[in-house]
Structures are given as structure tokens and as C-alpha cells.
Design a protein around this motif. Structure first.
Motif, short mmCIF file in Angstrom:
data_model
loop_
_atom_site.label_atom_id
_atom_site.label_comp_id
_atom_site.label_asym_id
_atom_site.label_seq_id
_atom_site.Cartn_x
_atom_site.Cartn_y
_atom_site.Cartn_z
N SER A 163 2.69 6.04 -6.45
CA SER A 163 1.78 7.09 -6.00
C SER A 163 2.41 8.48 -5.98
N LYS A 164 3.63 8.61 -6.49
CA LYS A 164 4.26 9.93 -6.52
C LYS A 164 4.22 10.47 -7.95
N GLY A 165 5.38 10.71 -8.55
CA GLY A 165 5.39 11.31 -9.88
C GLY A 165 4.69 10.48 -10.94
N LEU B 107 17.36 -0.70 -1.56
CA LEU B 107 17.29 0.66 -2.10
C LEU B 107 15.89 1.22 -1.90
N ASP B 108 15.81 2.32 -1.15
CA ASP B 108 14.58 3.10 -1.10
C ASP B 108 14.57 3.92 -2.38
N GLY B 109 13.90 3.36 -3.37
CA GLY B 109 13.85 4.01 -4.69
C GLY B 109 12.48 4.61 -4.94
N ALA B 110 11.93 5.27 -3.90
CA ALA B 110 10.62 5.91 -4.04
C ALA B 110 10.53 6.64 -5.38
N ARG B 111 11.62 7.35 -5.73
CA ARG B 111 11.67 8.10 -6.99
C ARG B 111 12.84 7.62 -7.87
N VAL B 112 13.06 6.32 -7.92
CA VAL B 112 14.21 5.82 -8.68
C VAL B 112 14.04 6.05 -10.18
N SER C 293 18.35 10.03 5.51
CA SER C 293 17.49 9.18 4.67
C SER C 293 16.06 9.12 5.19
N HIS C 294 15.15 8.81 4.29
CA HIS C 294 13.73 8.70 4.64
C HIS C 294 13.52 7.63 5.71
N VAL C 295 14.17 6.48 5.54
CA VAL C 295 13.95 5.38 6.50
C VAL C 295 14.39 5.77 7.92
N LEU D 29 20.01 2.25 1.12
CA LEU D 29 20.39 3.42 0.32
C LEU D 29 19.12 4.10 -0.21
N GLU D 30 19.27 5.30 -0.73
CA GLU D 30 18.09 6.05 -1.22
C GLU D 30 18.41 6.78 -2.53
N ASN D 31 17.50 6.67 -3.53
CA ASN D 31 17.72 7.31 -4.82
C ASN D 31 16.39 7.51 -5.54
N HIS E 234 17.64 11.04 -3.64
CA HIS E 234 17.71 11.33 -2.21
C HIS E 234 16.87 12.57 -1.94
N ASN E 235 15.77 12.34 -1.23
CA ASN E 235 14.77 13.38 -0.99
C ASN E 235 15.36 14.56 -0.21
N SER E 236 15.90 14.28 0.97
CA SER E 236 16.36 15.38 1.83
C SER E 236 17.52 16.18 1.24
N PRO F 194 0.80 -1.23 0.00
CA PRO F 194 0.00 0.00 0.00
C PRO F 194 0.83 1.28 0.00
N THR F 195 1.99 1.25 0.66
CA THR F 195 2.79 2.48 0.76
C THR F 195 4.28 2.18 0.62
N GLY F 196 5.01 3.23 0.30
CA GLY F 196 6.46 3.09 0.24
C GLY F 196 7.05 2.75 1.58
N THR F 197 6.48 3.35 2.62
CA THR F 197 6.95 3.07 3.97
C THR F 197 6.82 1.58 4.28
N MET F 198 5.65 1.00 3.96
CA MET F 198 5.50 -0.43 4.23
C MET F 198 6.52 -1.25 3.42
N GLY F 199 6.78 -0.83 2.19
CA GLY F 199 7.77 -1.54 1.36
C GLY F 199 9.15 -1.54 2.01
N ASN F 200 9.57 -0.37 2.49
CA ASN F 200 10.88 -0.29 3.16
C ASN F 200 10.90 -1.12 4.44
N GLN F 201 9.81 -1.03 5.20
CA GLN F 201 9.76 -1.73 6.49
C GLN F 201 9.75 -3.25 6.30
C1 PLP Z 1 7.59 9.15 -0.09
C2 PLP Z 1 8.80 8.43 0.27
C3 PLP Z 1 8.74 7.19 0.94
C4 PLP Z 1 7.46 6.62 1.52
O1 PLP Z 1 6.39 6.52 0.70
P1 PLP Z 1 4.91 6.54 1.31
O2 PLP Z 1 4.11 5.92 0.22
O3 PLP Z 1 4.58 7.97 1.55
O4 PLP Z 1 4.90 5.72 2.55
C5 PLP Z 1 9.91 6.52 1.19
N1 PLP Z 1 11.09 7.02 0.80
C6 PLP Z 1 11.20 8.20 0.15
C7 PLP Z 1 12.54 8.68 -0.27
C8 PLP Z 1 10.07 8.95 -0.12
O5 PLP Z 1 10.18 10.13 -0.73
#
Ligand code: PLP
Length: 339
Positions: free
Chosen positions: A199-201, A168-173, A82-84, A135-137, A139-141, A56-63
Motif C-alpha cells: 500500500s505504499k510505493g 524485518l520490518d520491510g515496509a519499503r524493502v 524504529s517504526h515498531v 530490524l527495519e529496511n 529505515h523510515n526515521s 490488512p496493514t503493515g502494523t498488523m504484520g509486524n505485530q
Molecule cells: C508504514 C510503515 C509501517 C506500517 O504500515 P501500515 O500499513 O501503515 O500499518 C511499518 N513500518 C514502516 C517502516 C513503515 O514505514
């Protein structure tokens, strides 16, 4: 209102709504939702992995990924911005019993191979052992910076040499691959698992994908259930997700719009604007003498929304629901608000 708070504010378009309405469905906990199964196959293929899981969410995917890769009490090496580490409620500790070892990844937000080796802890009678590198890519922050495959590869190779799996937290990979003009698999080939957001871009209303080996995803499916994420006739959501995968080629437009926004507001007095690499624009507003929240109130009065992003900083994020005209109006709004 021009909403530049996040690319998560995108609303499903007519095609996505039709995909939802017309989706073939079944009980996905029994593996019987054909639309979800197709989405999982297509997502795995897109990032070059054996299998993928709809979450359902990126957070759940990472967790879920952290839980599958590690044993309770181990350490996870994470980047300190990092987001995590910053934005998931300390979930690695809460859900997986991990002790986190944050590393400063510098302006790119990625530890070097040397830093990974230094952060590594071998398991012995006193020490818990390192169970994961995350890792994250992009990188949001750090401002949506697109991390090149070599940099990801160097950190990942150091971890793998030590027998440590890499997530890899590739929310926006896909934004990263677009900005670097590389195929996304050049990035994801270096890691054992990858999460990316639909659910993002990419514009879907809900959903992220977690991809990896067959064995990893089999275990991730059980862990998703454990975390309360086993869903039923969820093809109505996976249908829009399949449509979202077709939107990867539009991300370049968001990046152009971010550049136009950054250039447009760069001359506003008191703003120091980081040159965007993808769809995120960070502006240091401390030169205005105003707090970020006051800047945001003024922007709101001019019909522009952005988000506070740490001390003295405001984040703007372009997405498929704003076009160049909106960006031009946003530039006027920002200029007017801070004149
Ligand atoms: C948005 C985001 C997430 C989490 O996604 P959700 O669907 O909001 O839980 C994880 N990592 C990064 C880098 C994000 O930008």
C-alpha cells in the motif's frame, strides 16, 4: 495539490480497479479465495520465503510476527528510532506482553552484531530472556536509508547465534533493494520473517504481506485471526495487490524524483537537506527560524504537502502519483514559500 506527505497517498490506478472488479473471490478464512492464495504464493516467492500471509496493514504484520516469534514476558531488541518502537502504539507490549530493549542503531538505524550481543538477555530465574530482534529496511526515521545486506546480515547472524529469531520490518524493502541494486532476497535471506507493504510505493489501496517459513505462517494465520484480521472475500483487495507486485520496477523513478527534489530545494536558504537514498527526503528547517508546522502551512499555500517529522524536520516522500513535473513545481513551491 502535490501531495508528498507519504507514499501511502497513492490511489489505485485503472488497472488496479479492474483487477479489483474482476477478481475471483472466496472465503479467505476457509482458505478459499483464489486471488489471495495467488498473492500469498507470489509474495512468498518474491522475498524467497516458503509462505506468506496477506494482512490488512503493515502494523498488523509486524505485530503478528512479534506475537508468533515470542513468549509473553520476553524481551525484544528494537532500534530506538524504529517504526515498531515509535509508531505502533507500543503494540509489542500490548499485544505480546514484551519488554522492549531499544538500541541506538546510529545513522543507519541498525544495531551492530556487538550491540545485539550486548542487548541479549539469557533467560534465568531473574531475567526474562530475549525472544526477538526486529530490524527495519528502508529505515523510515533515518530518512529512508537503504540498509545493505551485509549490515542486516551481521545483526541477524549475532541474534541467530544466540538462538533469537529475526523479523524485518520491510515496509519499503523493495525500495532498499532497488536503491542498492541487489535482489530483495539478498536482504531477506538473513531474516526469519519479513513484512512488506503493498500500500505504499507499490500503489495498492490496502494490504501488506508477512512472509516466513511454512510453520511460521501457519501460526501467523491463527494470530491474524486472534487480532481480528481474518478477512472474507478479500480477493477484491488482493487483486490490486497482485498488480502492485508488478510495480517494483517503477520504484527507481520515485528515487530519481526524490534526488531531483532534494537537489532542487538544497539551495533554499535555511534548509539543510539530507541526500536521499530512496524515496524519502528529510529537510531540517530550523535554519529558517520557523517551526515545521509553520513551514508546512506555507507550503500548503503554494500547493505542496509534506509532513512534520520530529524536531525541526520536514519529510517529503515521492511516489507513483507524482511525476518529474510535479517535483519541479514542488521545488518552486518550496522556494517561493521560504523566500
Ligand atoms: C508504514 C510503515 C509501517 C506500517 O504500515 P501500515 O500499513 O501503515 O500499518 C511499518 N513500518 C514502516 C517502516 C513503515 O514505514
Amino acid at each position: 495539490m502535490i501531495d508528498l506527505r507519504s507514499d501511502t497517498v497513492t490511489k489505485p490506478d485503472d488497472e488496479m480497479r479492474e483487477a479489483a472488479a474482476g477478481a475471483a473471490v472466496g472465503d479467505d478464512v476457509y482458505g478459499e479465495d483464489p486471488t489471495v492464495n495467488e498473492l500469498e504464493d507470489r509474495a512468498a516467492e518474491a522475498v524467497g520465503k516458503e509462505a506468506a500471509l496477506f494482512v490488512p496493514t503493515g502494523t498488523m504484520g509486524n505485530q503478528v510476527a512479534a506475537r508468533v516469534h515470542t513468549d509473553r514476558g520476553q524481551e525484544a531488541v528494537v532500534e530506538r528510532e524504529s517504526h515498531v518502537y515509535k509508531w505502533e502504539l507500543g503494540g509489542f507490549a500490548q499485544h505480546s506482553g514484551l519488554q522492549l530493549r531499544p538500541v541506538d542503531g546510529g545513522s543507519r538505524g541498525v544495531p551492530t552484531g556487538e550491540q545485539v550481543r550486548e542487548a541479549y538477555v539469557a533467560e534465568d530465574v531473574h531475567r526474562p530472556g530475549t525472544g526477538l530482534l526486529s530490524l527495519e529496511n528502508t529505515h523510515n526515521s533515518k530518512g529512508g536509508v537503504a540498509i545493505d545486506p551485509e549490515r542486516i546480515g551481521a545483526a541477524a547472524a549475532a541474534a541467530r547465534d544466540l538462538g533469537v529469531p529475526v523479523h524485518l520490518d520491510g515496509a519499503r524493502v523493495f525500495n532498499a533493494a532497488t536503491a542498492l541494486d541487489v535482489s530483495v532476497t539478498e536482504i531477506t535471506d538473513h531474516v526469519d520473517s519479513v513484512m512488506f507493504c503493498l500500500s505504499k510505493g507499490l500503489g495498492a489501496p490496502i494490504g501488506s504481506m508477512l512472509a516466513g517459513s511454512e510453520a511460521f505462517v501457519e501460526e501467523a494465520r491463527r494470530t491474524r485471526k486472534l487480532f481480528g484480521g481474518g478477512m472474507r472475500q478479500v480477493g477484491v483487495v488482493a487483486g490490486p495487490g497482485l498488480r502492485a507486485l508488478e510495480n517494483v520496477s517503477d520504484l527507481a523513478t520515485d528515487h530519481e524524483n526524490a534526488r531531483a527534489l532534494a537537489e532542487g530545494i538544497a539551495d533554499v536558504e535555511g534548509l539543510s537537506v539530507q541526500e536521499p537514498e530512496t524515496n524519502i527526503v528529510l529537510a531540517d528547517v530550523s535554519g529558517t527560524g520557523l517551526e515545521p508546522d509553520d513551514v508546512l502551512d506555507r507550503l500548503e499555500d503554494r500547493g505542496v504537502r509534506a509532513t512534520p517529522f520530529g524536531p525541526g524536520t520536514v519529510r517529503f516522500c515521492t511516489h507513483r502519483d507524482v511525476d518529474r513535473e510535479d517535483v519541479e513545481r514542488a521545488v518552486e513551491g518550496v522556494s517561493g514559500a521560504l523566500a
